[in-house]
Design a protein around this motif. Structure first.
Motif, PDB file in Angstrom:
ATOM      1  N   GLY A 198       1.289  -1.085  -0.010  1.00 55.96           N
ATOM      2  CA  GLY A 198       0.088   0.393  -0.019  1.00 55.96           C
ATOM      3  C   GLY A 198       1.206   0.878   0.067  1.00 55.96           C
ATOM      4  O   GLY A 198       0.163   2.111  -0.508  1.00 55.96           O
ATOM      5  N   ASP A 199       1.792   0.685  -0.184  1.00 55.40           N
ATOM      6  CA  ASP A 199       3.003   2.150   0.423  1.00 55.40           C
ATOM      7  C   ASP A 199       3.373   2.656  -1.378  1.00 55.40           C
ATOM      8  O   ASP A 199       4.005   3.123  -1.879  1.00 55.40           O
ATOM      9  N   PHE A 219      10.669   0.977 -13.640  1.00 53.53           N
ATOM     10  CA  PHE A 219      10.287   0.286 -12.582  1.00 53.53           C
ATOM     11  C   PHE A 219       9.048   1.537 -11.580  1.00 53.53           C
ATOM     12  O   PHE A 219       8.181   2.001 -10.917  1.00 53.53           O
ATOM     13  N   ASN A 220       9.882   2.723 -11.905  1.00 54.37           N
ATOM     14  CA  ASN A 220       8.803   4.174 -11.034  1.00 54.37           C
ATOM     15  C   ASN A 220       8.195   4.424 -12.257  1.00 54.37           C
ATOM     16  O   ASN A 220       7.089   5.170 -11.536  1.00 54.37           O
ATOM     17  N   HIS A 221       8.445   4.422 -12.903  1.00 49.81           N
ATOM     18  CA  HIS A 221       6.996   4.404 -14.103  1.00 49.81           C
ATOM     19  C   HIS A 221       6.560   3.444 -14.082  1.00 49.81           C
ATOM     20  O   HIS A 221       4.582   4.262 -14.455  1.00 49.81           O
ATOM     21  N   MET A 222       6.278   2.224 -14.046  1.00 52.40           N
ATOM     22  CA  MET A 222       4.994   1.610 -13.776  1.00 52.40           C
ATOM     23  C   MET A 222       4.491   1.847 -11.794  1.00 52.40           C
ATOM     24  O   MET A 222       3.193   2.157 -11.707  1.00 52.40           O
ATOM     25  N   ALA A 223       5.793   2.909 -11.215  1.00 50.78           N
ATOM     26  CA  ALA A 223       4.980   2.646  -9.941  1.00 50.78           C
ATOM     27  C   ALA A 223       4.027   3.365 -10.174  1.00 50.78           C
ATOM     28  O   ALA A 223       2.870   4.181  -9.868  1.00 50.78           O
ATOM     29  N   ASP A 224       4.379   4.753 -10.719  1.00 50.73           N
ATOM     30  CA  ASP A 224       3.985   5.745 -11.108  1.00 50.73           C
ATOM     31  C   ASP A 224       2.224   5.989 -12.408  1.00 50.73           C
ATOM     32  O   ASP A 224       1.162   6.738 -11.493  1.00 50.73           O
ATOM     33  N   GLN A 225       2.262   4.530 -12.539  1.00 49.20           N
ATOM     34  CA  GLN A 225       1.145   4.597 -13.571  1.00 49.20           C
ATOM     35  C   GLN A 225      -0.086   3.701 -12.656  1.00 49.20           C
ATOM     36  O   GLN A 225      -0.812   4.270 -13.035  1.00 49.20           O
ATOM     37  N   HIS A 420      -8.076  -1.031   6.706  1.00 45.45           N
ATOM     38  CA  HIS A 420      -8.059  -0.022   8.274  1.00 45.45           C
ATOM     39  C   HIS A 420      -6.542  -0.849   8.006  1.00 45.45           C
ATOM     40  O   HIS A 420      -6.087   0.044   9.077  1.00 45.45           O
ATOM     41  N   ALA A 421      -6.373  -2.477   8.232  1.00 39.26           N
ATOM     42  CA  ALA A 421      -5.579  -2.694   8.852  1.00 39.26           C
ATOM     43  C   ALA A 421      -4.029  -2.319   8.316  1.00 39.26           C
ATOM     44  O   ALA A 421      -2.786  -1.859   9.396  1.00 39.26           O
ATOM     45  N   ALA A 422      -4.267  -2.019   7.000  1.00 40.07           N
ATOM     46  CA  ALA A 422      -2.789  -1.562   6.482  1.00 40.07           C
ATOM     47  C   ALA A 422      -2.768   0.187   6.524  1.00 40.07           C
ATOM     48  O   ALA A 422      -1.585   0.309   6.901  1.00 40.07           O
TER      49      ALA A 422
END
Length: 445
Positions: A198-199, A219-225, A420-422
């Protein structure tokens, strides 16, 4: 069992180092052995020629005392002298079987007037026999190679130990190299795990490892998308849910007016009005849950909360006995949590136990190390192992709900609990309760 990459590379380094060191050790051993034996033969040959000269000079006539001449030689403890004269063998000890140590091939060579030497093994000990023809016979010296054999064994032991240490060093080098080489991949795996937890703000620094800069950028591009896609999905769910609330409230108000006059309607119309009212209520619950999920990406607003009072209030609001609440010894009474989210999560777990688990049998507060724990036990059939992960996904209903045919659930309750736990940096899980039933467990710092 699969072996990891680090183990395979370390083993390859160790095997390579062992093979290389073994080859070097064997070559070194053979060279040293050949050199030492050759040098020992040369020394023995020189000493034998010197002693042969002394013996030849001390036996000017046939009547000379051979034993006395042989005893006059300074041979030490590692040399044994013999003389073959007129078909007889002479030694310093006058042993009649003294000539048994001289090989037949060497005797034939010296009998032809040629000097020679030959290695033998006598009584399990290596020795060197040197034969030199004299004017009065043939002189032999048996030189023990015990010291040389001991030196060669020590050399073999040292080289073996060196090979083992080199192999261990190769394994250590392989472990270090793979650890250093896999460190960027470990960072990628950690970043991916953080995103999965979830981060969504986790990113990689392309400058950390230039050789993997393209991987970091991708990887950063994938995370942004992915982040943008999730934000669009949440915004869409929030917008749709918000837009649906107004017409739902109107429908609910109108349905409630008609429902109050149900007694004046014919049975079919009254049944239809009842179904409409129930579905509108369920639709409202679904919209509320969707709105809650859309807001679940917001950080938890922690504040000191009296957990026993909160749990008791949740049970009382559902007409459950307060005796269900259990607090483990040593559990602090005040927890730093988001009161609204924990109350809703606990309510969802209790409602799930009421609907599908035969009712809750315990609501427990406790600690596990440095983590707070909330457990809800029910008396139902439990959750099959293959379903214990997927039931926390959205719109997934367990086998107990399907078996009962209940339609009042939205399929989002447990998903909200997981969200909510996360948000609190924790997890939610389900397992078997001792004695039967399911045990839902929330853990968070």
């Amino acid at each position: 069992m699969k072996v990891g990459l680090r183990t395979r590379v370390s083993a390859a380094f160790a095997v390579g180092a062992l093979l290389l060191s073994a080859c070097v050790s064997m070559v070194s051993y053979e060279l040293a052995r050949s050199t030492l034996i050759h040098e020992r033969e040369r020394t023995a040959l020189r000493a034998t020629y010197f002693d042969a000269t002394v013996v030849d000079a001390g036996l000017p006539s046939r009547s000379s005392d051979v034993g006395e001449v042989l005893r006059s030689l300074d041979t030490g403890a590692d040399r044994y002298v013999l003389l073959h004269r007129d078909g007889q063998w002479y030694s310093r000890s006058a042993d009649p079987s003294a000539g048994a140590a001289v090989p037949r091939a060497l005797q034939e060579m010296t009998g032809q007037g040629e000097a020679g030497l030959q290695r033998i093994v006598e009584d399990g000990q290596a020795a060197l026999v040197v034969g030199i023809p004299l004017s009065s016979g043939v002189f032999y010296e048996v030189v023990a190679l015990t010291e040389l054999e001991r030196t060669l064994k020590l050399l073999a032991l040292v080289l073996t130990a060196v090979a083992i240490m080199v192999a261990a060093g190769g394994a250590a080098l392989g472990f270090y190299v793979t650890r250093h080489a896999l460190r960027p991949l470990t960072a990628v795996a950690t970043a991916a795990r953080n995103i999965a937890d979830g981060d969504l703000d986790t990113r990689l620094d392309p400058d950390t490892e230039p050789d993997l800069a393209q991987l970091s950028i991708s990887f950063n591009h994938m995370a942004d998308q992915l982040s943008r896609r999730l934000q669009r999905d949440r915004r869409f769910a929030a917008d749709v849910s918000h837009e649906l609330r107004s017409p739902l409230q109107t429908l609910s108000a109108a349905a409630s007016v008609v429902d109050r006059r149900r007694d004046g309607l014919d049975p079919k119309a009254a049944a239809a009005i009842g179904l409409i009212t129930e579905e509108i209520s369920r639709f409202q619950d679904l919209v509320d849950d969707l709105l809650e999920l859309a807001r679940s990406d917001q950080p938890a607003h922690r504040e000191p909360t009296d957990m026993r009072e909160l749990v008791t209030r949740v049970c009382r609001s559902r007409a459950l006995s307060e005796d269900l609440v259990e607090v483990a010894p040593g559990t602090p009474g005040v927890w730093p949590v988001d009161r609204r989210r924990i109350e809703q999560s606990l309510g969802n777990l209790v409602d799930n136990a009421v609907r599908y688990g035969g009712g809750p049998v315990a609501v427990r507060l406790g600690r596990a190390g440095d983590r707070h724990v909330i457990e809800v036990d029910d008396a139902g059939p439990g959750v099959a192992p293959e379903n214990r992960t997927v039931i926390f996904d959205r719109f997934v209903r367990g086998s107990a709900a399907n078996a009962r045919g209940d339609g009042d659930g939205t399929g989002l309750g447990l998903s909200i609990v997981a969200q909510h736990a996360a948000a609190h940096g924790g997890v939610v899980s389900v397992g078997d309760r001792p004695g039967g039933g399911a045990r839902f467990r929330m853990e968070f710092p």
